[in-house]
Motif scaffolding. Structure first.
Motif, short mmCIF file in Angstrom:
data_model
loop_
_atom_site.label_atom_id
_atom_site.label_comp_id
_atom_site.label_asym_id
_atom_site.label_seq_id
_atom_site.Cartn_x
_atom_site.Cartn_y
_atom_site.Cartn_z
N THR A 6 0.85 -1.18 0.00
CA THR A 6 0.00 0.00 0.00
C THR A 6 0.89 1.24 0.00
O THR A 6 1.79 1.35 0.82
CB THR A 6 -0.90 0.02 1.25
OG1 THR A 6 -1.68 -1.18 1.29
CG2 THR A 6 -1.84 1.23 1.23
N GLY A 7 0.62 2.14 -0.94
CA GLY A 7 1.34 3.40 -1.00
C GLY A 7 0.74 4.41 -0.05
O GLY A 7 -0.49 4.58 -0.01
N VAL A 8 1.59 5.07 0.73
CA VAL A 8 1.14 6.07 1.70
C VAL A 8 1.93 7.36 1.44
O VAL A 8 3.16 7.36 1.45
CB VAL A 8 1.38 5.59 3.15
CG1 VAL A 8 0.87 6.61 4.14
CG2 VAL A 8 0.72 4.24 3.38
N ALA A 9 1.23 8.46 1.21
CA ALA A 9 1.88 9.73 0.85
C ALA A 9 2.67 10.31 2.01
O ALA A 9 3.74 10.87 1.81
CB ALA A 9 0.85 10.74 0.37
N ASN A 10 2.16 10.23 3.21
CA ASN A 10 2.88 10.78 4.35
C ASN A 10 3.25 9.62 5.26
O ASN A 10 2.38 9.04 5.89
CB ASN A 10 2.00 11.77 5.12
CG ASN A 10 2.75 12.49 6.21
OD1 ASN A 10 3.96 12.41 6.29
ND2 ASN A 10 2.01 13.18 7.05
N ALA A 47 3.27 5.71 -7.75
CA ALA A 47 3.90 5.00 -8.85
C ALA A 47 4.92 4.02 -8.29
O ALA A 47 5.60 4.31 -7.31
CB ALA A 47 4.59 5.96 -9.80
N LEU A 48 4.98 2.85 -8.91
CA LEU A 48 5.95 1.83 -8.54
C LEU A 48 6.88 1.65 -9.73
O LEU A 48 6.42 1.45 -10.86
CB LEU A 48 5.25 0.51 -8.21
CG LEU A 48 6.16 -0.66 -7.89
CD1 LEU A 48 6.81 -0.45 -6.53
CD2 LEU A 48 5.38 -1.96 -7.91
N TYR A 49 8.19 1.70 -9.47
CA TYR A 49 9.16 1.63 -10.55
C TYR A 49 10.44 0.99 -10.04
O TYR A 49 11.08 1.50 -9.13
CB TYR A 49 9.43 3.04 -11.07
CG TYR A 49 10.28 3.12 -12.31
CD1 TYR A 49 10.05 2.31 -13.40
CD2 TYR A 49 11.32 4.03 -12.39
CE1 TYR A 49 10.81 2.40 -14.55
CE2 TYR A 49 12.10 4.14 -13.53
CZ TYR A 49 11.84 3.31 -14.61
OH TYR A 49 12.61 3.41 -15.74
N ILE A 50 10.79 -0.18 -10.59
CA ILE A 50 12.04 -0.87 -10.27
C ILE A 50 12.71 -1.21 -11.61
O ILE A 50 12.57 -2.31 -12.13
CB ILE A 50 11.80 -2.15 -9.44
CG1 ILE A 50 10.85 -1.90 -8.28
CG2 ILE A 50 13.13 -2.72 -8.94
CD1 ILE A 50 10.38 -3.15 -7.57
N PRO A 51 13.42 -0.26 -12.22
CA PRO A 51 13.95 -0.47 -13.56
C PRO A 51 14.95 -1.62 -13.65
O PRO A 51 15.04 -2.29 -14.69
CB PRO A 51 14.61 0.87 -13.91
CG PRO A 51 14.81 1.57 -12.62
CD PRO A 51 13.77 1.06 -11.69
N GLU A 52 15.70 -1.89 -12.56
CA GLU A 52 16.68 -2.97 -12.59
C GLU A 52 16.04 -4.34 -12.81
O GLU A 52 16.68 -5.26 -13.29
CB GLU A 52 17.49 -3.00 -11.28
CG GLU A 52 18.32 -1.76 -11.04
CD GLU A 52 17.54 -0.68 -10.29
OE1 GLU A 52 16.31 -0.80 -10.12
OE2 GLU A 52 18.19 0.29 -9.88
N LEU A 53 14.79 -4.47 -12.41
CA LEU A 53 14.07 -5.74 -12.57
C LEU A 53 13.03 -5.67 -13.68
O LEU A 53 12.25 -6.61 -13.85
CB LEU A 53 13.40 -6.12 -11.24
CG LEU A 53 14.36 -6.38 -10.08
CD1 LEU A 53 13.59 -6.59 -8.79
CD2 LEU A 53 15.23 -7.59 -10.38
N GLY A 54 12.99 -4.57 -14.41
CA GLY A 54 12.04 -4.42 -15.50
C GLY A 54 10.61 -4.20 -15.04
O GLY A 54 9.67 -4.57 -15.73
N VAL A 55 10.44 -3.59 -13.88
CA VAL A 55 9.11 -3.35 -13.31
C VAL A 55 8.76 -1.88 -13.44
O VAL A 55 9.52 -1.01 -13.02
CB VAL A 55 9.05 -3.76 -11.83
CG1 VAL A 55 7.71 -3.41 -11.22
CG2 VAL A 55 9.36 -5.22 -11.67
N GLY A 56 7.62 -1.62 -14.04
CA GLY A 56 7.06 -0.27 -14.05
C GLY A 56 7.55 0.60 -15.17
O GLY A 56 8.21 0.13 -16.08
#
Length: 130
Positions: free
Chosen positions: A50-54, A98-107
């Motif tokens: 779950t993404g939480v802004a604060n 946003a979810l982004y893990i470029p090393e694993l090719g995600v997002g």
């Protein structure tokens, strides 16, 4: 039909709805999890994020309306073995994340409040990804 019987039936139907719908959702999710694991012979790791802004993070804690302001969730740490298939169920508690893990090719995967996205990938590279 008497008024008391109608009131009783209305109370029973509301109670069944409030208890039955969430229970069905949990059972359905568990059945999907078991189906994923059976197909891949227990090589699938499933995480609910779950993404939480604060304070601006992803957490494995359940964050919903009634506990959003009362406590600070812990930042997620996900540990998997190389070669495992990973399933991330990502959702937002408040704003678009946003979810982004470029090393694993995600997002990048954009998740709006009230919606859930499922991200699958193979953990094919060892390392720590923040």
């Amino acid at each position: 039909m008497s008024l008391k019987l109608q009131e009783f039936l209305a109370l029973v139907s509301v109670t069944v709805t409030f208890i039955g719908v969430p229970a069905f959702g949990k059972l359905y999710q568990r059945a999907q999890d078991l189906g994923l694991r059976d197909k891949q012979r227990d090589k699938v790791r499933i995480f609910n994020l779950t993404g939480v802004a604060n304070p601006g993070m992803w957490t494995l804690d359940s964050v919903v309306g009634h506990n959003y302001w009362r406590r600070t969730p812990k930042e997620a740490t996900i540990v998997v073995r190389e070669g495992e298939e990973v399933v991330l169920r990502v959702q937002s508690a408040d704003v678009t994340h946003a979810l982004y893990i470029p090393e694993l090719g995600v997002g990048p995967v954009s998740v709006e409040p009230g919606h859930m996205k499922v991200v699958r990938f193979a953990a094919n590279r060892p390392g720590v990804y923040i």
